[in-house]
Design a protein around this motif. Structure first.
Motif, mmCIF file in Angstrom:
data_model
loop_
_atom_site.group_PDB
_atom_site.id
_atom_site.type_symbol
_atom_site.label_atom_id
_atom_site.label_comp_id
_atom_site.label_asym_id
_atom_site.label_seq_id
_atom_site.Cartn_x
_atom_site.Cartn_y
_atom_site.Cartn_z
ATOM 1 N N GLU A 1 110.264 -76.916 -63.230
ATOM 2 C CA GLU A 1 111.135 -77.669 -62.324
ATOM 3 C C GLU A 1 110.972 -77.195 -60.885
ATOM 4 O O GLU A 1 110.964 -78.000 -59.944
ATOM 5 C CB GLU A 1 112.606 -77.519 -62.751
ATOM 6 C CG GLU A 1 112.979 -78.183 -64.073
ATOM 7 C CD GLU A 1 112.612 -77.320 -65.279
ATOM 8 O OE1 GLU A 1 112.496 -76.079 -65.136
ATOM 9 O OE2 GLU A 1 112.399 -77.888 -66.350
ATOM 10 N N GLU A 2 110.864 -75.883 -60.696
ATOM 11 C CA GLU A 2 110.702 -75.330 -59.351
ATOM 12 C C GLU A 2 109.363 -75.761 -58.759
ATOM 13 O O GLU A 2 109.262 -76.054 -57.562
ATOM 14 C CB GLU A 2 110.792 -73.805 -59.389
ATOM 15 C CG GLU A 2 112.174 -73.299 -59.708
ATOM 16 C CD GLU A 2 112.191 -71.792 -59.912
ATOM 17 O OE1 GLU A 2 111.105 -71.189 -60.136
ATOM 18 O OE2 GLU A 2 113.276 -71.216 -59.840
ATOM 19 N N LEU B 1 107.807 -78.562 -59.408
ATOM 20 C CA LEU B 1 107.948 -79.958 -59.045
ATOM 21 C C LEU B 1 108.695 -80.099 -57.724
ATOM 22 O O LEU B 1 108.298 -80.879 -56.850
ATOM 23 C CB LEU B 1 108.668 -80.723 -60.161
ATOM 24 C CG LEU B 1 108.783 -82.232 -59.986
ATOM 25 C CD1 LEU B 1 107.407 -82.860 -59.868
ATOM 26 C CD2 LEU B 1 109.554 -82.828 -61.136
ATOM 27 N N GLU B 2 109.744 -79.329 -57.545
ATOM 28 C CA GLU B 2 110.501 -79.369 -56.288
ATOM 29 C C GLU B 2 109.636 -78.910 -55.108
ATOM 30 O O GLU B 2 109.673 -79.500 -54.028
ATOM 31 C CB GLU B 2 111.749 -78.490 -56.394
ATOM 32 C CG GLU B 2 112.832 -79.045 -57.271
ATOM 33 C CD GLU B 2 113.997 -78.080 -57.400
ATOM 34 O OE1 GLU B 2 114.130 -77.185 -56.522
ATOM 35 O OE2 GLU B 2 114.753 -78.216 -58.370
ATOM 36 N N ARG B 3 108.863 -77.830 -55.304
ATOM 37 C CA ARG B 3 108.004 -77.316 -54.243
ATOM 38 C C ARG B 3 106.954 -78.347 -53.849
ATOM 39 O O ARG B 3 106.707 -78.580 -52.656
ATOM 40 C CB ARG B 3 107.308 -76.020 -54.699
ATOM 41 C CG ARG B 3 106.408 -75.406 -53.614
ATOM 42 C CD ARG B 3 105.771 -74.111 -54.061
ATOM 43 N NE ARG B 3 105.100 -74.184 -55.338
ATOM 44 C CZ ARG B 3 103.829 -74.613 -55.508
ATOM 45 N NH1 ARG B 3 103.127 -75.005 -54.488
ATOM 46 N NH2 ARG B 3 103.286 -74.633 -56.708
ATOM 47 N N LEU B 4 106.347 -78.996 -54.805
ATOM 48 C CA LEU B 4 105.343 -80.012 -54.506
ATOM 49 C C LEU B 4 105.947 -81.200 -53.776
ATOM 50 O O LEU B 4 105.326 -81.765 -52.870
ATOM 51 C CB LEU B 4 104.646 -80.459 -55.789
ATOM 52 C CG LEU B 4 103.747 -79.406 -56.448
ATOM 53 C CD1 LEU B 4 103.236 -79.901 -57.786
ATOM 54 C CD2 LEU B 4 102.606 -79.020 -55.550
ATOM 55 N N ASN B 5 107.161 -81.595 -54.156
ATOM 56 C CA ASN B 5 107.835 -82.701 -53.470
ATOM 57 C C ASN B 5 108.134 -82.333 -52.016
ATOM 58 O O ASN B 5 107.977 -83.151 -51.104
ATOM 59 C CB ASN B 5 109.131 -83.094 -54.196
ATOM 60 C CG ASN B 5 108.847 -83.863 -55.475
ATOM 61 O OD1 ASN B 5 107.802 -84.486 -55.606
ATOM 62 N ND2 ASN B 5 109.786 -83.818 -56.420
ATOM 63 N N ARG B 6 108.574 -81.104 -51.764
ATOM 64 C CA ARG B 6 108.841 -80.652 -50.394
ATOM 65 C C ARG B 6 107.560 -80.645 -49.562
ATOM 66 O O ARG B 6 107.545 -81.074 -48.409
ATOM 67 C CB ARG B 6 109.438 -79.248 -50.408
ATOM 68 C CG ARG B 6 110.940 -79.229 -50.604
ATOM 69 C CD ARG B 6 111.422 -77.833 -50.538
ATOM 70 N NE ARG B 6 110.734 -77.151 -51.649
ATOM 71 C CZ ARG B 6 110.990 -75.934 -52.082
ATOM 72 N NH1 ARG B 6 111.865 -75.213 -51.481
ATOM 73 N NH2 ARG B 6 110.352 -75.410 -53.094
ATOM 74 N N GLU B 7 106.474 -80.151 -50.143
ATOM 75 C CA GLU B 7 105.201 -80.126 -49.416
ATOM 76 C C GLU B 7 104.719 -81.524 -49.101
ATOM 77 O O GLU B 7 104.160 -81.788 -48.034
ATOM 78 C CB GLU B 7 104.136 -79.375 -50.226
ATOM 79 C CG GLU B 7 104.390 -77.887 -50.289
ATOM 80 C CD GLU B 7 103.382 -77.157 -51.183
ATOM 81 O OE1 GLU B 7 102.465 -77.823 -51.751
ATOM 82 O OE2 GLU B 7 103.523 -75.944 -51.329
ATOM 83 N N LYS B 8 104.974 -82.469 -50.030
ATOM 84 C CA LYS B 8 104.561 -83.844 -49.803
ATOM 85 C C LYS B 8 105.359 -84.451 -48.659
ATOM 86 O O LYS B 8 104.829 -85.183 -47.827
ATOM 87 C CB LYS B 8 104.746 -84.663 -51.080
ATOM 88 C CG LYS B 8 104.228 -86.069 -50.991
ATOM 89 C CD LYS B 8 104.363 -86.768 -52.313
ATOM 90 C CE LYS B 8 103.819 -88.179 -52.217
ATOM 91 N NZ LYS B 8 103.972 -88.922 -53.486
ATOM 92 N N LYS B 9 106.673 -84.162 -48.599
ATOM 93 C CA LYS B 9 107.510 -84.685 -47.534
ATOM 94 C C LYS B 9 107.088 -84.085 -46.179
ATOM 95 O O LYS B 9 107.103 -84.766 -45.158
ATOM 96 C CB LYS B 9 108.983 -84.346 -47.793
ATOM 97 C CG LYS B 9 109.605 -85.184 -48.869
ATOM 98 C CD LYS B 9 111.033 -84.797 -49.067
ATOM 99 C CE LYS B 9 111.661 -85.550 -50.235
ATOM 100 N NZ LYS B 9 113.046 -85.124 -50.472
ATOM 101 N N ASN B 10 106.715 -82.809 -46.177
ATOM 102 C CA ASN B 10 106.274 -82.167 -44.929
ATOM 103 C C ASN B 10 104.961 -82.753 -44.429
ATOM 104 O O ASN B 10 104.702 -82.798 -43.225
ATOM 105 C CB ASN B 10 106.115 -80.667 -45.120
ATOM 106 C CG ASN B 10 107.454 -79.957 -45.296
ATOM 107 O OD1 ASN B 10 108.502 -80.481 -44.880
ATOM 108 N ND2 ASN B 10 107.438 -78.793 -45.902
ATOM 109 N N ASP B 11 104.101 -83.150 -45.341
ATOM 110 C CA ASP B 11 102.821 -83.742 -44.958
ATOM 111 C C ASP B 11 102.991 -85.114 -44.327
ATOM 112 O O ASP B 11 102.223 -85.507 -43.457
ATOM 113 C CB ASP B 11 101.877 -83.847 -46.163
ATOM 114 C CG ASP B 11 101.386 -82.476 -46.611
ATOM 115 O OD1 ASP B 11 101.470 -81.529 -45.802
ATOM 116 O OD2 ASP B 11 100.898 -82.363 -47.754
#
Length: 160
Positions: A146-147, A149-159
């Motif tokens: 779960e962590e 998945l959350e980290r990847l979603n944050r990185e995607k939003k930052n990109d």
């Protein structure tokens, strides 16, 4: 024009006057000969000093860039035996030996460290790849799915 100058100088010499140009040529010739002999003596002196340094066991360089250690010297035949590598020798003429190689101590040689990145130019602290990789590996091992998945979603939003 040259004939006029020549006629004037010959006219002055016929009158019995002192001509500076007639004295200049022998002085220049004498100076040239003096400088030539002086240079020849200096060259002979340096060659003689090198010959006294070329004894068995000395590392030398030849005219054609071959490095070796003198094994023996035969002054009568103007030959020297060089050891190029252990067990390999070459016989050469003494005039081919041009330079006595002096090695510098190994402790004087310092290895220059060149950074892989431009941190030294920007003034930032250098980052090492091993510390970054170790940090990422440790973070991946401690993360739950779960962590991650959350980290990847944050990185995607930052990109974006």
């Amino acid at each position: 024009m040259f004939l006029n100058v020549l006629a004037q100088t010959s006219e002055n010499t016929n009158q019995g006057g002192f001509d500076l140009t007639s004295l200049l040529l022998p002085v220049l010739l004498g100076l040239f000969i003096f400088m030539m002999f002086r240079k020849q003596k200096k060259t002979q002196k340096t060659v003689q000093e090198q010959r006294t340094q070329m004894v068995p066991g000395t590392e030398v360089m030849t005219q054609f860039g071959l490095f070796g250690t003198i094994v023996s010297v035969d002054q009568e035949e103007n030959k020297a035996v060089l050891e190029l590598s252990p067990g390999n020798t070459a016989t050469i003429h003494l005039q081919a030996l041009t330079k006595v190689v002096t090695t510098t101590p190994a402790e004087d040689e310092t290895e220059t460290v060149v950074p892989d990145d431009a941190s030294s130019l920007t003034g930032e602290a250098p980052r090492t790849e091993t510390s970054d990789a170790a940090r990422n590996d440790a973070a991946v091992q401690e993360e739950t799915p779960e962590e991650t998945l959350e980290r990847l979603n944050r990185e995607k939003k930052n990109d974006n």
